[in-house]
Design a protein around this motif. Structure first.
Motif, PDB file in Angstrom:
ATOM      1  N   THR A  76       0.843  -1.200   0.000  1.00  0.00           N
ATOM      2  CA  THR A  76       0.000   0.000   0.000  1.00  0.00           C
ATOM      3  C   THR A  76       0.875   1.246   0.000  1.00  0.00           C
ATOM      4  OG1 THR A  76      -1.754  -1.155   1.181  1.00  0.00           O
ATOM      5  CG2 THR A  76      -1.767   1.255   1.311  1.00  0.00           C
ATOM      6  N   ARG A  79       2.696   1.594  -3.451  1.00  0.00           N
ATOM      7  CA  ARG A  79       1.826   2.090  -4.526  1.00  0.00           C
ATOM      8  C   ARG A  79       1.586   3.593  -4.392  1.00  0.00           C
ATOM      9  NH1 ARG A  79      -1.229  -2.527  -3.486  1.00  0.00           N
ATOM     10  NH2 ARG A  79      -2.822  -1.244  -2.504  1.00  0.00           N
ATOM     11  N   PHE A  80       1.332   4.060  -3.168  1.00  0.00           N
ATOM     12  CA  PHE A  80       1.080   5.485  -2.965  1.00  0.00           C
ATOM     13  C   PHE A  80       2.295   6.330  -3.345  1.00  0.00           C
ATOM     14  CE2 PHE A  80       1.652   9.206  -0.212  1.00  0.00           C
ATOM     15  CZ  PHE A  80       0.635  10.004  -0.714  1.00  0.00           C
ATOM     16  N   ALA A  83       3.124   6.329  -7.075  1.00  0.00           N
ATOM     17  CA  ALA A  83       2.193   7.182  -7.815  1.00  0.00           C
ATOM     18  C   ALA A  83       2.504   8.659  -7.594  1.00  0.00           C
ATOM     19  CB  ALA A  83       0.750   6.877  -7.397  1.00  0.00           C
ATOM     20  N   SER A 138      -6.670   7.056   3.779  1.00  0.00           N
ATOM     21  CA  SER A 138      -6.545   6.131   2.656  1.00  0.00           C
ATOM     22  C   SER A 138      -5.572   6.725   1.652  1.00  0.00           C
ATOM     23  CB  SER A 138      -7.896   5.938   1.969  1.00  0.00           C
ATOM     24  OG  SER A 138      -8.813   5.357   2.859  1.00  0.00           O
ATOM     25  N   SER A 141      -5.289   7.956  -4.850  1.00  0.00           N
ATOM     26  CA  SER A 141      -5.161   7.203  -6.085  1.00  0.00           C
ATOM     27  C   SER A 141      -4.310   7.988  -7.090  1.00  0.00           C
ATOM     28  CB  SER A 141      -6.539   6.942  -6.687  1.00  0.00           C
ATOM     29  OG  SER A 141      -7.109   8.162  -7.147  1.00  0.00           O
ATOM     30  N   VAL A 142      -3.911   7.296  -8.139  1.00  0.00           N
ATOM     31  CA  VAL A 142      -3.171   7.938  -9.224  1.00  0.00           C
ATOM     32  C   VAL A 142      -4.002   9.086  -9.787  1.00  0.00           C
ATOM     33  CG1 VAL A 142      -2.245   7.585 -11.553  1.00  0.00           C
ATOM     34  CG2 VAL A 142      -1.863   5.870  -9.789  1.00  0.00           C
ATOM     35  N   ASP A 143      -5.312   8.870  -9.966  1.00  0.00           N
ATOM     36  CA  ASP A 143      -6.177   9.922 -10.498  1.00  0.00           C
ATOM     37  C   ASP A 143      -6.245  11.129  -9.567  1.00  0.00           C
ATOM     38  OD1 ASP A 143      -6.736   8.414 -12.758  1.00  0.00           O
ATOM     39  OD2 ASP A 143      -8.641   7.656 -11.983  1.00  0.00           O
ATOM     40  N   GLN A 144      -6.351  10.875  -8.261  1.00  0.00           N
ATOM     41  CA  GLN A 144      -6.394  11.985  -7.302  1.00  0.00           C
ATOM     42  C   GLN A 144      -5.082  12.756  -7.312  1.00  0.00           C
ATOM     43  OE1 GLN A 144      -7.440   9.359  -4.039  1.00  0.00           O
ATOM     44  NE2 GLN A 144      -9.310  10.551  -3.655  1.00  0.00           N
TER      45      GLN A 144
END
Length: 156
Positions: A76, A79-80, A83, A138, A141-144
């Motif tokens: 987790t 990934r964060f 990104a 949380s 995301s990549v989009d955020q």
């Protein structure tokens, strides 16, 4: 007069306790991505590559270990931060391209030192992001992250 200064200085500290972990993580991501132009200028001025896979791998390992100490799943955390670094690289490449094509004026000041000035700030933000996630935020995301990062792209 001193009372006013004390209250003004205390205000942001009090607000930090009122921000949710999710809001804190988003705010820190905005700070981190907001530094991308200065990072790009430092790298461009020193003729350094934007993408340094060895450095990024080392950062990811450090952050995964820090996250694990806070009870976070290493994947987790990886990934964060992967990104977030990708979003920063996109901003850096856009600025360097704009400077090369003379679509944007380069900063009027000399580049700040990447190692002595910018990276310690990034390290501090990274640690604070781990803390926010450990408190329940949380990962974005990549989009955020791309949406936040779009605010810092050169304006054509």
């Amino acid at each position: 007069m001193h009372k006013k200064l004390f209250i003004l200085a205390l205000g942001p500290a009090l607000l930090v306790g009122c921000i949710s972990p999710q809001g804190e993580l988003a705010s820190l991501a905005e700070q981190r991505l907001g530094m991308s132009r200065d990072i790009a200028w430092a790298k461009h001025s020193a003729d350094l590559p934007v993408y340094d896979p060895q450095r990024e791998t080392a950062i990811l390992h450090t952050m995964m270990a820090a996250g694990q100490q806070q009870g976070l799943a290493p994947d987790t955390v990886r990934r964060f931060f992967a990104a977030e670094m990708e979003a920063s690289r996109r901003i850096q490449w856009a600025w360097i391209e704009a400077w090369r094509k003379e679509l944007a004026a380069p900063p009027e000041r000399p580049a700040v030192d990447l190692g002595a000035y910018l990276r310690p700030q990034l390290d501090e933000i990274n640690q604070r992001q781990i803390h926010a996630m450990a408190r329940g935020a949380s990962p974005l995301s990549v989009d955020q992250l791309s949406e936040i990062g779009a605010r810092f792209l050169p304006k054509n």
